[in-house]
Design an enzyme around this catalytic site. Structure first.
Site, PDB file in Angstrom:
ATOM      1  N   ARG A 111      10.191   1.629  17.143  1.00 45.93           N
ATOM      2  CA  ARG A 111       9.664   2.915  17.605  1.00 45.93           C
ATOM      3  C   ARG A 111       8.348   2.733  18.350  1.00 45.93           C
ATOM      4  NH1 ARG A 111       5.539   5.773  15.726  1.00 45.93           N
ATOM      5  NH2 ARG A 111       5.411   4.356  13.955  1.00 45.93           N
ATOM      6  N   ARG A 112       7.456   1.924  17.772  1.00 45.70           N
ATOM      7  CA  ARG A 112       6.176   1.683  18.433  1.00 45.70           C
ATOM      8  C   ARG A 112       6.366   0.911  19.736  1.00 45.70           C
ATOM      9  NH1 ARG A 112       4.285  -0.126  12.878  1.00 45.70           N
ATOM     10  NH2 ARG A 112       3.378   1.730  11.922  1.00 45.70           N
ATOM     11  N   SER A 161       3.499  -6.149  -2.363  1.00 45.20           N
ATOM     12  CA  SER A 161       2.435  -6.334  -1.375  1.00 45.20           C
ATOM     13  C   SER A 161       1.163  -5.644  -1.847  1.00 45.20           C
ATOM     14  CB  SER A 161       2.861  -5.760  -0.026  1.00 45.20           C
ATOM     15  OG  SER A 161       2.890  -4.343  -0.077  1.00 45.20           O
ATOM     16  N   ARG A 194      -0.348  -9.753   8.306  1.00 47.30           N
ATOM     17  CA  ARG A 194      -0.378  -9.548   9.755  1.00 47.30           C
ATOM     18  C   ARG A 194      -1.815  -9.547  10.284  1.00 47.30           C
ATOM     19  NH1 ARG A 194       3.293  -4.394  10.823  1.00 47.30           N
ATOM     20  NH2 ARG A 194       3.494  -4.254   8.544  1.00 47.30           N
ATOM     21  N   CYS A 199      18.140   0.904  11.502  1.00 47.57           N
ATOM     22  CA  CYS A 199      16.756   0.416  11.495  1.00 47.57           C
ATOM     23  C   CYS A 199      16.290  -0.049  12.870  1.00 47.57           C
ATOM     24  CB  CYS A 199      16.591  -0.710  10.472  1.00 47.57           C
ATOM     25  SG  CYS A 199      17.325  -2.284  10.959  1.00 47.57           S
ATOM     26  N   LYS A 218       8.590   6.528   5.095  1.00 46.65           N
ATOM     27  CA  LYS A 218       9.051   6.068   6.403  1.00 46.65           C
ATOM     28  C   LYS A 218       9.920   4.811   6.299  1.00 46.65           C
ATOM     29  CE  LYS A 218       4.979   3.255   7.606  1.00 46.65           C
ATOM     30  NZ  LYS A 218       5.708   1.989   7.707  1.00 46.65           N
ATOM     31  N   ASP A 219       9.875   4.126   5.154  1.00 50.97           N
ATOM     32  CA  ASP A 219      10.692   2.934   4.959  1.00 50.97           C
ATOM     33  C   ASP A 219      12.036   3.235   4.295  1.00 50.97           C
ATOM     34  OD1 ASP A 219       8.740   1.295   6.069  1.00 50.97           O
ATOM     35  OD2 ASP A 219       7.763   0.941   4.152  1.00 50.97           O
ATOM     36  N   ARG A 276       6.249  -9.487  11.790  1.00 54.87           N
ATOM     37  CA  ARG A 276       6.597  -8.915  10.499  1.00 54.87           C
ATOM     38  C   ARG A 276       5.668  -9.436   9.416  1.00 54.87           C
ATOM     39  NH1 ARG A 276      11.566  -9.348   7.787  1.00 54.87           N
ATOM     40  NH2 ARG A 276      10.429  -7.919   6.439  1.00 54.87           N
ATOM     41  N   GLY A 277       5.905  -8.941   8.197  1.00 50.98           N
ATOM     42  CA  GLY A 277       5.062  -9.309   7.072  1.00 50.98           C
ATOM     43  C   GLY A 277       4.260  -8.114   6.608  1.00 50.98           C
ATOM     44  N   ASN A 278       3.652  -8.217   5.416  1.00 53.25           N
ATOM     45  CA  ASN A 278       2.844  -7.097   4.971  1.00 53.25           C
ATOM     46  C   ASN A 278       1.579  -6.989   5.820  1.00 53.25           C
ATOM     47  OD1 ASN A 278       0.569  -8.570   3.658  1.00 53.25           O
ATOM     48  ND2 ASN A 278       2.135  -9.230   2.196  1.00 53.25           N
TER      49      ASN A 278
END
Length: 337
Positions: free
Chosen positions: A157-158, A35, A181, A270, A104-105, A175-177
């Site tokens: 989480r958000r 990405s 988005r 996840c 975080k990933d 989703r997506g980079n």
């Protein structure tokens, strides 16, 4: 891992000898996802490495992961690990010498492959999330959105924290980079705003002319490892480990050690809405906030604990234990894998 002795003593000659053992041609292959954000992160790390060894050549190795190709629910691919396994394989098989990850990933419930280590955590960047509004939106603050307004995010989480604060909003999974988005935010008109990570947005050059609202950590507790780039390599390659360790930030390492110990103790997957944030207080103590939510944000458990810098891992384990006593495991068990 403490501050690097080579950088403390100025022993460049020693570092040169270490590197020559495994990189005699002074060429390092740095793996990353494909990405635009991932490439920007890898370029940043490459610049830092060549600042340490000016005659080093860093070749960026782009790897499209199964998580990048898949547009469905990540849980069906085994969670966030789908962004890592192809890169891990490249390191294990010698196709790459090191790799850059957004920490975080990196899942907390799956151990690293044997022989792989995070040799450096770069100084932490902005941990906050941001709301990015579509071009031409009359809104500049999530508080002003009418009930039923659709807001997009890829993060459970958000979603949980947005709904805890504004249960009248409609949270859409996108989703997506980040670049794709942002493009969809304007093109398809399905959502009024996206919620993204602030430091990640900055790495791709920002949100353009769109309105952006920074969300403080009291409103939106960060993800474990938010704002941290981690550099991974094989522990067998001493020269590469020593080179990468020159970039390690001791404070960031302490903070993420506590956060990830908490994450391991919770054994979240996840789809578990888990948040955690460690900082150092003015008097030198480690401060760790931990939160676990139901997916719609209606219930949550919270704790805030402190300990000395030498007990970062113990602090994280203790916070996980406190959250589990308060019912975190029941909440996590109710989140579908």
């Amino acid at each position: 891992m403490s501050a690097h002795p080579i950088t403390q003593s100025g022993g460049r000659g020693l570092l040169d000898r270490y590197v020559d053992q495994v990189l005699p041609e002074r060429k390092l292959r740095l793996a990353t996802r494909t990405s635009p954000m991932a490439r920007a992160q890898a370029d940043h790390v490459a610049r830092l490495l060549t600042a340490v060894l000016p005659d080093l050549t860093v070749d960026i190795v782009g790897i499209e992961t199964s998580g990048d190709r898949w547009q469905g629910d990540l849980a069906q691919l085994g969670g966030k690990g789908a962004f890592l396994k192809e890169i891990d394989r490249a390191l294990v098989t010698g196709m790459a010498d090191a790799a850059v990850h957004c920490l975080k990933d990196v899942p907390g419930d799956i151990p690293l492959p044997p022989g792989l280590v995070f040799a450096a955590y770069l100084p932490r960047q902005d941990v906050r999330d941001v709301a990015v509004f579509r071009t031409g939106s009359p809104y500049h603050d999530l508080a002003d959105l009418p009930p039923g307004t659709r807001v997009g995010t890829s993060s459970v989480r958000r979603k949980a924290q947005l709904l805890r604060w504004r249960p009248d909003l409609a949270i859409e999974r996108i989703r997506g980079n980040v670049n794709s988005r942002l493009a969809r935010l304007d093109s398809d008109g399905k959502v009024e705003a996206l919620v993204l990570n602030a430091s990640g947005l900055a790495r791709i050059g920002g949100a353009g002319d769109r309105a952006v609202q920074l969300l403080d950590t009291d409103m939106m507790c960060p993800a474990i490892g938010a704002g941290v780039l981690a550099i991974q390599c094989s522990d067998r390659d001493t020269g590469i480990v020593e080179l990468i360790r020159t970039l390690d930030d001791p404070d960031t390492r302490l903070h993420v050690t506590a956060e990830r110990a908490m994450l391991r103790g919770l054994q979240g997957h996840c789809n578990s809405p888990i948040a955690g944030y460690c900082t150092t207080t003015a008097d030198g103590q480690l401060s760790l906030i931990g939160m676990v939510f139901t997916r719609e944000g209606g219930q949550f458990v919270y704790t805030h604990e402190w300990d000395t810098p030498g007990r970062a891992r113990e602090l994280g384990e203790y916070v996980a234990a406190v959250l589990n006593r308060k019912g975190a495991q029941d909440i996590i068990a109710g989140s579908p894998h």
